[in-house]
Design an enzyme around this catalytic site. Structure first.
Site, short mmCIF file in Angstrom:
data_model
loop_
_atom_site.label_atom_id
_atom_site.label_comp_id
_atom_site.label_asym_id
_atom_site.label_seq_id
_atom_site.Cartn_x
_atom_site.Cartn_y
_atom_site.Cartn_z
CB SER A 343 -0.90 0.00 1.24
OG SER A 343 -1.86 1.03 1.16
CD GLU A 344 -1.18 3.81 -3.23
OE1 GLU A 344 -1.97 4.38 -3.98
OE2 GLU A 344 -1.13 2.57 -3.13
#
Length: 520
Positions: A343-344
């Site tokens: 997840s960024e």
């Protein structure tokens, strides 16, 4: 040379002290520095910590959504009434919390952000010409801040090539009649090893407002879970960094190897008086849930896309999934394989939604939803996250689209003058040639308008970046030179049916097969 003489002199003094029989830790405490000695200043009142921020200042504000935002320092700015701020932050909270409060009080002149998101007031002020907004890809924003803190004036990145970011002309400010008052400038382009890169300049701030978990009395700081995000690089990129924490501990309470931010970057520190730690999207896995289901039970179209998308996962793969259909596809990953979800906002090893008692405001995904992590997971900052993404270490990215062209151009972030959500991390996610890009979407827009087209009419997210398109009707492979090839077709449809709902021509694979579906 002066520093070497100082070091030599100090060592002689220490040696003399030891030789005279003095105890080493009492008789000789040696400290060497080639710069002025500086201590972190501690405050009890957040207003005192920020009262010298002047009108027109550039302020870096940490957080991702509402996770890890400096609540007390934002409230303090409301009380000081400072005006005309340029706020650099990934987004602006929500209408009534976080930076949304400063937008509502009209204290911000310009936002430098990657995502407008669901903040209706942010979008309204931008489209009405009340607010300047410099939309910047999320990974580029993180790297510009990191570069600013590291003394690097500019850098080249593949992110944004072939888009308005590179070409210029993206609206920064609208006139009241909807025309563009201020537009972004074009970027310099260079080619390295056959790939195009654009030049981005570093960002520094007059002040940085940062939220951390704990600090010791020397000023060393640690973060908690996914609340690290933009806070870490912002600590290093301002003339004055103000950090608020939940707890202050004695020196020595942290093992040196556990410190996330050394004291050298922290100028002011305050223990927050109170924390609401609001959760933007509370997503709960209810007790007794069985097999994962699509978001809308009975929605055959979405479920059909989801079950085909789930076949893209392979054992050992690292994958980043957009919100909506891509994330729902992870519910159907085969139990016989392991897929590491990235997840960024700074998480590797995402797990399912939490039970009610497990929900944690400091643990969210890129969609701002509460999540859990799996054994072996890790947390990191936003600049580190996009080093993974931009560097091609993520095997697969799956995301939605408004439009996809015949040759793999992608548009999914704005409708000029009407709808602006921002590009978030999407431009970065599609920028690496090493990462497979899969688009999942319904085949047609409202009114049966084409979404798969000869050429995109909306501003691009990426140029010739899509490798595969999955819709409820078909699966296409995309070649950057030859265009689309139909490889799978939903049972009951003909090639002609698909052609009528597609805005460009395509080849048909000699191995055309029925559209595949993962087993429940």
């Amino acid at each position: 040379m002066a520093a070497l003489k100082l070091l030599s002199s100090g060592l002689r003094l220490c040696a003399s002290a030891r030789g005279s029989g003095a105890t080493w830790y009492k008789g000789c405490v040696c400290s060497f520095s080639t710069s002025a000695h500086r201590h972190t200043k501690f405050y009890t009142d957040p207003v005192e910590a920020v009262k010298d921020i002047p009108d027109g200042a550039t302020v870096l504000v940490g957080g991702f959504g509402l996770c890890g935002i400096p609540e007390n320092l934002i409230d303090a700015l409301l009380k000081t009434g400072v005006k005309g701020l340029t706020a650099v932050s990934n987004n602006a909270g929500v209408d009534n919390f976080g930076l949304g409060l400063l937008l509502r009080s009209k204290q911000i002149k310009r936002m430098v952000s990657s995502y407008v998101g669901e903040n209706a007031e942010f979008e309204r002020q931008y489209l009405s010409g009340e607010l300047e907004v410099e939309l910047t890809p999320q990974g580029t924003l993180a790297e510009r801040i990191r570069a600013g803190g590291a003394g690097v004036p500019a850098f080249y990145t593949p992110t944004g090539y072939g888009t308005l970011v590179q070409e210029g002309g993206s609206p920064i400010k609208y006139n009241k009649d909807g025309s563009v008052a201020i537009a972004s400038k074009p970027r310099e382009v260079r080619e390295f090893n056959g790939q195009h890169f654009i030049l981005e300049e570093a960002i520094t701030g007059d002040f940085a407002l940062v939220k951390a978990w704990k600090a010791d009395r020397a000023g060393n700081v640690i973060f908690r879970k996914s609340a690290r995000n933009f806070n870490l690089p912002m600590c290093k990129a301002a003339e004055t960094t103000v950090v608020e924490v939940e707890e202050i501990v004695d020196i020595g309470a942290f093992a040196p190897e556990d410190i996330h931010i050394p004291q050298i970057y922290v100028h002011r520190l305050i223990k927050g008086e109170k924390y609401e730690k609001r959760i933007e999207r509370l997503s709960i896995r209810k007790e007794g849930d069985g097999e994962a289901k699509s978001a809308k039970p009975g929605d055959d179209v979405r479920e059909r896309i989801i079950k085909r998308a789930a076949l893209e996962f392979e054992d050992g793969m690292y994958a980043n999934l957009g919100i909506g259909i891509p994330l729902l596809a992870s519910n159907f990953i085969s139990p016989n394989i392991t897929v590491h979800l990235q997840s960024e906002n700074g998480v590797l090893g995402l797990g399912p939604y939490p039970r009610q008692h497990e929900a944690d405001a400091d643990l969210i995904n890129a969609g701002k939803e509460t999540v859990t992590i799996l054994p072996g997971a890790s947390f990191f900052s936003s600049d580190e996250s996009f080093a993974m993404i931009r560097g091609g270490h993520v095997d697969l990215t799956m995301l939605g689209a408004m439009q996809v062209s015949k040759y793999g151009d992608l548009a999914n972030w704005m409708i000029p003058g009407k709808m602006v959500k921002g590009m978030g991390g999407a431009m970065d996610l599609v920028s690496s040639a090493k990462t497979k890009v899969v688009v999942t979407m319904e085949h047609s827009a409202k009114g049966n308008a084409h979404k798969i087209m000869e050429k995109c009419t909306l501003p691009l997210t990426g140029k010739q970046c899509v490798n595969r398109i999955i819709t409820e009707k078909a699966v296409f492979d995309v070649d950057k030179k030859k265009g689309l090839t139909l490889i799978e077709l939903w049972e009951g449809l003909t090639v002609d049916d698909v052609q009528k709902s597609t805005g460009c021509d395509f080849a048909v694979s000699p191995k055309l097969m029925p559209m595949q579906q993962i087993a429940n």
